[in-house]
Motif scaffolding. Structure first.
Motif, PDB file in Angstrom:
ATOM      1  N   ASP A   1     -62.706   5.091  17.940  1.00 24.32           N
ATOM      2  CA  ASP A   1     -63.902   4.304  18.238  1.00 24.32           C
ATOM      3  C   ASP A   1     -64.723   4.101  16.971  1.00 24.32           C
ATOM      4  OD1 ASP A   1     -63.257   4.166  20.913  1.00 24.32           O
ATOM      5  OD2 ASP A   1     -64.390   5.967  21.434  1.00 24.32           O
ATOM      6  N   ILE A   2     -65.368   2.944  16.912  1.00 21.71           N
ATOM      7  CA  ILE A   2     -66.320   2.659  15.846  1.00 21.71           C
ATOM      8  C   ILE A   2     -67.703   2.650  16.477  1.00 21.71           C
ATOM      9  CG2 ILE A   2     -67.074   1.004  14.105  1.00 21.71           C
ATOM     10  CD1 ILE A   2     -64.242  -0.009  13.931  1.00 21.71           C
ATOM     11  N   PRO A   3     -68.583   3.567  16.112  1.00 27.36           N
ATOM     12  CA  PRO A   3     -69.908   3.636  16.755  1.00 27.36           C
ATOM     13  C   PRO A   3     -70.638   2.304  16.688  1.00 27.36           C
ATOM     14  CG  PRO A   3     -69.540   5.554  15.350  1.00 27.36           C
ATOM     15  CD  PRO A   3     -68.407   4.617  15.089  1.00 27.36           C
ATOM     16  N   GLY A   4     -71.166   1.888  17.833  1.00 32.90           N
ATOM     17  CA  GLY A   4     -71.948   0.663  17.899  1.00 32.90           C
ATOM     18  C   GLY A   4     -71.134  -0.594  18.068  1.00 32.90           C
ATOM     19  N   THR A   5     -69.820  -0.499  18.034  1.00 30.57           N
ATOM     20  CA  THR A   5     -68.956  -1.681  18.194  1.00 30.57           C
ATOM     21  C   THR A   5     -67.851  -1.354  19.195  1.00 30.57           C
ATOM     22  OG1 THR A   5     -67.669  -0.993  16.276  1.00 30.57           O
ATOM     23  CG2 THR A   5     -69.428  -2.591  15.894  1.00 30.57           C
ATOM     24  N   PRO A   6     -68.186  -1.336  20.493  1.00 28.74           N
ATOM     25  CA  PRO A   6     -67.203  -0.913  21.504  1.00 28.74           C
ATOM     26  C   PRO A   6     -66.000  -1.838  21.618  1.00 28.74           C
ATOM     27  CG  PRO A   6     -69.154  -1.851  22.543  1.00 28.74           C
ATOM     28  CD  PRO A   6     -69.482  -1.706  21.092  1.00 28.74           C
ATOM     29  N   LYS A   7     -66.090  -3.056  21.144  1.00 32.93           N
ATOM     30  CA  LYS A   7     -64.982  -3.990  21.280  1.00 32.93           C
ATOM     31  C   LYS A   7     -64.025  -3.959  20.086  1.00 32.93           C
ATOM     32  CE  LYS A   7     -67.408  -7.154  24.367  1.00 32.93           C
ATOM     33  NZ  LYS A   7     -67.769  -8.552  24.665  1.00 32.93           N
ATOM     34  N   ILE A   8     -64.284  -3.056  19.138  1.00 35.12           N
ATOM     35  CA  ILE A   8     -63.427  -2.933  17.956  1.00 35.12           C
ATOM     36  C   ILE A   8     -62.947  -1.494  17.844  1.00 35.12           C
ATOM     37  CG2 ILE A   8     -63.262  -3.246  15.461  1.00 35.12           C
ATOM     38  CD1 ILE A   8     -65.541  -5.208  15.606  1.00 35.12           C
ATOM     39  N   LYS A   9     -61.665  -1.329  17.603  1.00 35.13           N
ATOM     40  CA  LYS A   9     -61.088  -0.006  17.399  1.00 35.13           C
ATOM     41  C   LYS A   9     -60.483   0.060  15.998  1.00 35.13           C
ATOM     42  CE  LYS A   9     -61.841   1.336  21.672  1.00 35.13           C
ATOM     43  NZ  LYS A   9     -62.789   2.406  21.995  1.00 35.13           N
ATOM     44  N   GLN A  10     -60.581   1.239  15.407  1.00 35.80           N
ATOM     45  CA  GLN A  10     -60.040   1.460  14.074  1.00 35.80           C
ATOM     46  C   GLN A  10     -58.685   2.149  14.169  1.00 35.80           C
ATOM     47  OE1 GLN A  10     -61.871   0.765  10.914  1.00 35.80           O
ATOM     48  NE2 GLN A  10     -59.707   0.836  10.376  1.00 35.80           N
ATOM     49  N   LEU A  11     -57.715   1.668  13.396  1.00 40.57           N
ATOM     50  CA  LEU A  11     -56.418   2.335  13.333  1.00 40.57           C
ATOM     51  C   LEU A  11     -56.511   3.535  12.392  1.00 40.57           C
ATOM     52  CD1 LEU A  11     -53.936  -0.667  13.085  1.00 40.57           C
ATOM     53  CD2 LEU A  11     -54.031   0.990  14.931  1.00 40.57           C
ATOM     54  N   VAL A  12     -56.033   4.682  12.852  1.00 41.97           N
ATOM     55  CA  VAL A  12     -56.007   5.882  12.027  1.00 41.97           C
ATOM     56  C   VAL A  12     -54.611   6.501  12.143  1.00 41.97           C
ATOM     57  CG1 VAL A  12     -58.476   6.328  12.239  1.00 41.97           C
ATOM     58  CG2 VAL A  12     -56.906   7.303  13.905  1.00 41.97           C
ATOM     59  N   PHE A  13     -54.262   7.363  11.189  1.00 36.21           N
ATOM     60  CA  PHE A  13     -52.953   8.012  11.255  1.00 36.21           C
ATOM     61  C   PHE A  13     -53.032   9.385  10.617  1.00 36.21           C
ATOM     62  CE2 PHE A  13     -52.928   6.607   6.963  1.00 36.21           C
ATOM     63  CZ  PHE A  13     -51.971   7.354   6.282  1.00 36.21           C
ATOM     64  N   THR A  14     -52.083  10.237  10.985  1.00 34.64           N
ATOM     65  CA  THR A  14     -51.940  11.559  10.381  1.00 34.64           C
ATOM     66  C   THR A  14     -50.537  11.665   9.809  1.00 34.64           C
ATOM     67  OG1 THR A  14     -51.278  12.475  12.527  1.00 34.64           O
ATOM     68  CG2 THR A  14     -53.596  12.671  11.925  1.00 34.64           C
ATOM     69  N   GLY A  15     -50.435  12.272   8.628  1.00 39.20           N
ATOM     70  CA  GLY A  15     -49.147  12.379   7.959  1.00 39.20           C
ATOM     71  C   GLY A  15     -49.076  11.431   6.783  1.00 39.20           C
TER      72      GLY A  15
END
Length: 475
Positions: free
Chosen positions: A203-217
């Protein structure tokens, strides 16, 4: 006492059944309050659900007026959907005041309609009352799926990106009414291929209609060059509606392979005083993408060049190291100089081991190789201690007088093997010992001789070793 008079009229608006003989279940009662002002009747908003199923026309409401007596008046409707676009959407029965809608309405195109209602004298057409204004507001239903701007999204990711946030966000939108469950949605990652490194949505605070791609590794270009990610977006309406989109991650190759020398050792040679010349080319192999910062070689001389006699540069076309001598070395003899040369890439080395990126500073040192440079010493001529010697002698002296024995030095030759020769002796007055260089008179010297210039007779002797010589002037 004179008193003012105030009249308050309460008129009920009742919607009657739709004009369908077979459907009596769609009856809906609506009430609105009309308040007479000095200028017009004002009526509260009427709600009408969007995209109602037919058959059409469907009765919306029925309008009344206190001026109506029997069949003496008729009703008129004007405004949005009647006399303004979209034309033919609404109509009124001029005798009964019943308002009809003639086709489905899309709230996302027309969310509200403003209309005016008039009462006219049937005979004269004269307006009997002030205009009544009212709104028909279209009530939202969940008839739009949340969607991504594009069905497929492509994002380029550098292979050596540190784990965490990717430079790519996913945004969706829903055409239904804002701030309602119909337009509010959730987003989830359904699948990814390949499965590692693990990618998720944040989640991106304040922007519920946008999601951030994240990864581990960490990414490994040699294992996978493209990732396919399926994302679902689903609204909170009843019933819920959803859609999917595909995100492609295109991995861009980074420097994950160090360059390696094509040979374990190198040998070359250079003349003693040679300078500004290429003396060796050193080839390397790199498994990263050619002609990128990940594969372009950078060479350096680690040891053996303390006097800065050499330099090494990269040939941009072949990626070879070009070793050159830039300053000659005067050693007087042949010797071997050992250089240690290292190679790395323009881009810092990044390594992914067992799904984890090695921390900065833990990557191996650059590869290096030994280069033996044979410096071939030139045969320098012997050096006289003095190149000019002045000797004073009386004329008519006896032959056999030793005039001079020269001293020489030669760092790259055996002094016992040096030969001496006369180069200039115009009157044939002296001789030179070819082994020792001793200069001796063989005739009496005559001051009046035409070979005497300003009282001086000049003899030139040279010392020779291996073909090179140096001259001595004896005056």
């Amino acid at each position: 006492m004179t008193k003012g008079t105030f009249f308050l009229f309460l008129l009920a608006l009742v919607e009657v059944t739709a004009s369908s003989k077979n459907d009596t279940s769609n009856r809906e009662k609506r009430e609105a309050v009309l308040i007479r002002s000095k200028r017009r009747w004002i009526m509260s908003t009427i709600d009408l659900e969007e995209n109602r199923p037919g058959p059409y026309p469907i009765e919306v409401t029925q309008l009344f007026n206190d001026k109506k007596e029997g069949n003496s008046v008729k009703f008129r409707l004007q405004g949005d959907g009647v006399t303004r676009e979209p034309f033919g959407l609404f109509s009124i029965n001029e005798n009964t005041g019943v308002v009809f809608v003639h086709r489905p309405i899309d709230r996302e195109i027309n969310p509200i309609f403003h209309m005016d209602f008039d009462v006219l004298d049937r005979q004269t057409g004269k307006e009997l009352d002030k205009t009544l204004s009212f709104n028909v507001e279209i009530k939202d239903v969940n008839d739009n799926r949340p969607e991504f701007p594009l069905e497929t999204i492509r994002i380029t990711v550098q292979e050596n990106t540190p784990e965490g946030i990717l430079h790519g966000a996913i945004q969706a939108h829903d055409k239904d009414q804002v701030d309602t469950p119909n337009s509010q949605f959730t987003m989830r990652l359904v699948s990814q291929e390949p499965a590692l490194p693990k990618i998720s949505l944040k989640d991106i605070p304040g922007t519920p209609k946008i999601k951030q791609l994240v990864f581990t590794g960490c990414f490994d270009y040699d294992i996978a060059k493209t990732y396919e990610i399926l994302v679902e977006v689903k609204d909170k309406g009843t019933p819920a509606m959803s859609s999917t989109g595909t995100v492609f991650l295109d991995i861009r190759d980074a420097n994950t392979h160090p360059p390696e020398f094509n040979s374990t050792t190198y040998n070359t040679e250079v003349k003693e005083m040679e300078s500004n010349n290429e003396i060796l080319r050193i080839g390397v192999t790199d498994k990263d993408t050619p002609n990128t910062a990940a594969s372009r070689a950078v060479f350096s001389i680690l040891k053996g060049n303390e006097d800065r006699n050499y330099k090494i540069e990269t040939d941009p076309k072949t990626n070879e190291g070009v070793l050159s001598v830039i300053k000659g070395k005067n050693s007087g003899k042949t010797e071997i100089t050992e250089l240690e040369i290292a190679v790395e890439n323009e881009e810092k080395l990044f390594q992914c081991v067992n799904g984890k990126a090695l921390p900065t500073g833990s990557t191996p040192q650059p590869n290096s190789v030994k280069v033996a440079v044979k410096v071939i010493g030139e045969n320098d001529p012997p050096q006289f201690k003095k190149t000019t010697e002045v000797i004073y002698r009386n004329e008519n002296g006896d032959p056999g007088d030793v005039l001079f024995v020269p001293e020489v030095k030669d760092e790259d030759s055996d002094l016992s093997k040096i030969r001496y020769e006369l180069v200039q002796d115009p009157a044939k007055w002296v001789s030179v010992d070819p082994t020792t260089g001793k200069i001796t008179t063989v005739q009496k010297m005559d001051r009046e001789s035409p070979f005497i210039k300003n009282g001086t007779y000049t003899v030139v002797v040279q010392a020779i070793d291996g073909g090179k010589h140096r001259d001595l002037f004896l005056v």
